[in-house]
Motif scaffolding. Sequence first.
Motif, PDB file in Angstrom:
ATOM      1  N   LEU A   1     -26.388 -19.299 -20.276  1.00 16.42           N
ATOM      2  CA  LEU A   1     -27.172 -18.687 -19.203  1.00 16.42           C
ATOM      3  C   LEU A   1     -26.647 -17.276 -18.989  1.00 16.42           C
ATOM      4  CD1 LEU A   1     -29.369 -19.180 -17.036  1.00 16.42           C
ATOM      5  CD2 LEU A   1     -27.548 -19.926 -15.502  1.00 16.42           C
ATOM      6  N   TYR A   2     -27.551 -16.331 -18.903  1.00 19.30           N
ATOM      7  CA  TYR A   2     -27.210 -14.920 -18.738  1.00 19.30           C
ATOM      8  C   TYR A   2     -27.732 -14.429 -17.391  1.00 19.30           C
ATOM      9  CZ  TYR A   2     -26.279 -14.922 -23.762  1.00 19.30           C
ATOM     10  OH  TYR A   2     -25.780 -15.198 -25.009  1.00 19.30           O
ATOM     11  N   ALA A   3     -26.952 -13.536 -16.758  1.00 26.99           N
ATOM     12  CA  ALA A   3     -27.372 -13.035 -15.449  1.00 26.99           C
ATOM     13  C   ALA A   3     -27.030 -11.571 -15.279  1.00 26.99           C
ATOM     14  CB  ALA A   3     -26.721 -13.845 -14.329  1.00 26.99           C
ATOM     15  N   ILE A   4     -27.903 -10.896 -14.538  1.00 25.46           N
ATOM     16  CA  ILE A   4     -27.614  -9.574 -13.994  1.00 25.46           C
ATOM     17  C   ILE A   4     -27.211  -9.795 -12.542  1.00 25.46           C
ATOM     18  CG2 ILE A   4     -28.505  -7.290 -13.456  1.00 25.46           C
ATOM     19  CD1 ILE A   4     -28.335  -7.928 -16.463  1.00 25.46           C
ATOM     20  N   TYR A   5     -25.987  -9.439 -12.210  1.00 28.55           N
ATOM     21  CA  TYR A   5     -25.489  -9.624 -10.844  1.00 28.55           C
ATOM     22  C   TYR A   5     -25.912  -8.422 -10.013  1.00 28.55           C
ATOM     23  CZ  TYR A   5     -22.342 -12.024  -7.573  1.00 28.55           C
ATOM     24  OH  TYR A   5     -21.835 -12.745  -6.521  1.00 28.55           O
ATOM     25  N   GLY A   6     -26.859  -8.657  -9.100  1.00 31.66           N
ATOM     26  CA  GLY A   6     -27.416  -7.591  -8.275  1.00 31.66           C
ATOM     27  C   GLY A   6     -28.874  -7.369  -8.612  1.00 31.66           C
ATOM     28  N   ALA A   7     -29.748  -7.577  -7.634  1.00 24.28           N
ATOM     29  CA  ALA A   7     -31.185  -7.434  -7.868  1.00 24.28           C
ATOM     30  C   ALA A   7     -31.762  -6.219  -7.160  1.00 24.28           C
ATOM     31  CB  ALA A   7     -31.910  -8.700  -7.415  1.00 24.28           C
ATOM     32  N   SER A   8     -30.902  -5.279  -6.754  1.00 20.81           N
ATOM     33  CA  SER A   8     -31.388  -4.042  -6.142  1.00 20.81           C
ATOM     34  C   SER A   8     -31.705  -3.035  -7.248  1.00 20.81           C
ATOM     35  CB  SER A   8     -30.360  -3.496  -5.156  1.00 20.81           C
ATOM     36  OG  SER A   8     -29.140  -3.231  -5.816  1.00 20.81           O
ATOM     37  N   GLY A   9     -31.700  -1.748  -6.919  1.00 19.93           N
ATOM     38  CA  GLY A   9     -32.139  -0.742  -7.878  1.00 19.93           C
ATOM     39  C   GLY A   9     -31.372  -0.741  -9.178  1.00 19.93           C
TER      40      GLY A   9
ATOM     41  N   ALA B   1     -23.341  -0.739  -7.976  1.00 16.87           N
ATOM     42  CA  ALA B   1     -22.849   0.629  -8.077  1.00 16.87           C
ATOM     43  C   ALA B   1     -21.506   0.828  -7.389  1.00 16.87           C
ATOM     44  CB  ALA B   1     -23.878   1.598  -7.513  1.00 16.87           C
ATOM     45  N   ASN B   2     -21.281   0.142  -6.288  1.00 17.08           N
ATOM     46  CA  ASN B   2     -20.017   0.274  -5.551  1.00 17.08           C
ATOM     47  C   ASN B   2     -18.893  -0.313  -6.390  1.00 17.08           C
ATOM     48  OD1 ASN B   2     -17.782  -0.614  -3.761  1.00 17.08           O
ATOM     49  ND2 ASN B   2     -19.075   0.221  -2.140  1.00 17.08           N
ATOM     50  N   SER B   3     -17.949   0.510  -6.805  1.00 16.27           N
ATOM     51  CA  SER B   3     -16.934   0.056  -7.761  1.00 16.27           C
ATOM     52  C   SER B   3     -15.963  -0.950  -7.167  1.00 16.27           C
ATOM     53  CB  SER B   3     -16.160   1.257  -8.321  1.00 16.27           C
ATOM     54  OG  SER B   3     -15.362   1.865  -7.321  1.00 16.27           O
ATOM     55  N   ALA B   4     -15.682  -0.848  -5.870  1.00 16.81           N
ATOM     56  CA  ALA B   4     -14.786  -1.820  -5.242  1.00 16.81           C
ATOM     57  C   ALA B   4     -15.419  -3.204  -5.225  1.00 16.81           C
ATOM     58  CB  ALA B   4     -14.425  -1.370  -3.832  1.00 16.81           C
ATOM     59  N   VAL B   5     -16.710  -3.252  -4.919  1.00 21.22           N
ATOM     60  CA  VAL B   5     -17.435  -4.524  -4.946  1.00 21.22           C
ATOM     61  C   VAL B   5     -17.517  -5.030  -6.382  1.00 21.22           C
ATOM     62  CG1 VAL B   5     -19.640  -5.655  -4.488  1.00 21.22           C
ATOM     63  CG2 VAL B   5     -18.727  -3.970  -2.870  1.00 21.22           C
TER      64      VAL B   5
ATOM     65  N   ALA C   1     -22.717   3.880 -17.066  1.00 22.46           N
ATOM     66  CA  ALA C   1     -23.212   5.194 -17.475  1.00 22.46           C
ATOM     67  C   ALA C   1     -24.726   5.180 -17.336  1.00 22.46           C
ATOM     68  CB  ALA C   1     -22.802   5.515 -18.903  1.00 22.46           C
ATOM     69  N   ASN C   2     -25.238   5.918 -16.373  1.00 21.34           N
ATOM     70  CA  ASN C   2     -26.667   5.944 -16.107  1.00 21.34           C
ATOM     71  C   ASN C   2     -27.407   6.918 -17.029  1.00 21.34           C
ATOM     72  OD1 ASN C   2     -27.672   4.244 -13.646  1.00 21.34           O
ATOM     73  ND2 ASN C   2     -25.620   4.930 -13.100  1.00 21.34           N
ATOM     74  N   LEU C   3     -28.720   6.952 -16.870  1.00 20.06           N
ATOM     75  CA  LEU C   3     -29.615   7.701 -17.744  1.00 20.06           C
ATOM     76  C   LEU C   3     -29.135   9.119 -18.066  1.00 20.06           C
ATOM     77  CD1 LEU C   3     -32.812   6.781 -15.749  1.00 20.06           C
ATOM     78  CD2 LEU C   3     -32.412   6.049 -18.103  1.00 20.06           C
ATOM     79  N   TYR C   4     -29.194   9.472 -19.340  1.00 19.97           N
ATOM     80  CA  TYR C   4     -28.963  10.835 -19.813  1.00 19.97           C
ATOM     81  C   TYR C   4     -27.545  11.354 -19.538  1.00 19.97           C
ATOM     82  CZ  TYR C   4     -33.973  11.215 -20.722  1.00 19.97           C
ATOM     83  OH  TYR C   4     -35.245  11.020 -21.208  1.00 19.97           O
ATOM     84  N   SER C   5     -26.598  10.497 -19.309  1.00 20.06           N
ATOM     85  CA  SER C   5     -25.225  10.972 -19.139  1.00 20.06           C
ATOM     86  C   SER C   5     -24.514  10.976 -20.489  1.00 20.06           C
ATOM     87  CB  SER C   5     -24.468  10.119 -18.125  1.00 20.06           C
ATOM     88  OG  SER C   5     -24.488   8.760 -18.479  1.00 20.06           O
ATOM     89  N   TYR C   6     -23.458  11.797 -20.592  1.00 19.67           N
ATOM     90  CA  TYR C   6     -22.698  11.811 -21.853  1.00 19.67           C
ATOM     91  C   TYR C   6     -21.212  11.968 -21.596  1.00 19.67           C
ATOM     92  CZ  TYR C   6     -22.449  17.041 -21.940  1.00 19.67           C
ATOM     93  OH  TYR C   6     -22.208  18.372 -21.666  1.00 19.67           O
ATOM     94  N   VAL C   7     -20.445  11.499 -22.594  1.00 21.25           N
ATOM     95  CA  VAL C   7     -18.993  11.680 -22.627  1.00 21.25           C
ATOM     96  C   VAL C   7     -18.673  12.352 -23.945  1.00 21.25           C
ATOM     97  CG1 VAL C   7     -16.728  10.587 -22.506  1.00 21.25           C
ATOM     98  CG2 VAL C   7     -18.676   9.540 -21.304  1.00 21.25           C
ATOM     99  N   GLU C   8     -18.069  13.530 -23.859  1.00 25.45           N
ATOM    100  CA  GLU C   8     -17.708  14.264 -25.072  1.00 25.45           C
ATOM    101  C   GLU C   8     -16.332  13.831 -25.588  1.00 25.45           C
ATOM    102  OE1 GLU C   8     -18.206  15.988 -27.521  1.00 25.45           O
ATOM    103  OE2 GLU C   8     -20.115  17.030 -27.346  1.00 25.45           O
ATOM    104  N   HIS C   9     -15.889  14.485 -26.651  1.00 18.88           N
ATOM    105  CA  HIS C   9     -14.712  14.086 -27.429  1.00 18.88           C
ATOM    106  C   HIS C   9     -13.409  14.039 -26.617  1.00 18.88           C
ATOM    107  CE1 HIS C   9     -13.086  18.211 -27.492  1.00 18.88           C
ATOM    108  NE2 HIS C   9     -14.369  18.569 -27.494  1.00 18.88           N
TER     109      HIS C   9
END
Length: 219
Positions: free
Chosen positions: A5-13, A74-78, A133-141
């Motif tokens: 069984l697979y789940a996404i925890y959090g049904a908000s945005g 999104a809240n990292s502590a949670v 990492a949300n849409l269109y973000s990047y991490v360089e070298h």
Amino acid sequence: MNQPLYAIYGASGCGRGIMPLARIQLQNAGIQLSKLVFIDDNATASEINGHQVLSYASFLKHDARQRFVAIAIANSAVREKLSLQCLADGITPWAVTANNVVTMDNVVIGEGALLSPFVTITSNIRIGKYFHANLYSYVEHDCIIGDYVTFAPGVKCNGNVVIEDHAYIGSGAVIKQGKPGAPLVIGRGAVIGMGAVVTKNVAAGATVVGNPAKPLVKN
């Protein structure tokens, strides 16, 4: 035999943005979509966007031989609190990655990452667990990113940057490239405001805004 069984925890945005990616990922693996649900203890509907919504307690009781969870909070502590609870309950962390994410050479990413469409991660990069990492973000070298770090859409993290645990980087923020042996450092729990241009180190727990980014002054 009971299926996983697979789940996404959090049904908000955040969760609703990750669910379509999870659905494609499972379809490509030949897994029935009936085995993909939301977990949300505060949901007001029993179904959202075609997927059943379960409480955490119901998810644990559900008939399954193995459980996987992607934590879309999104809240990292949670996010950390929930990840530890899931670990204690024997639930396997699940990473969800869009089909068009680009990762290049010598990239290591910890468990539970959520990588949205058009994310790019280039070369010689170490990223901790439960990275968002949300849409269109990047991490360089040559970057090192800690645990429970969040990139909002459009973050530009240039080379030789260290981002410590629980930092939040706002939409459209730009982080200047550091130097080999002298990286630009964003401290633990720091918050980088939307559209900020970070040109120097940010202290742990600080909030910076503007161009160039400076500590937020509260009136």
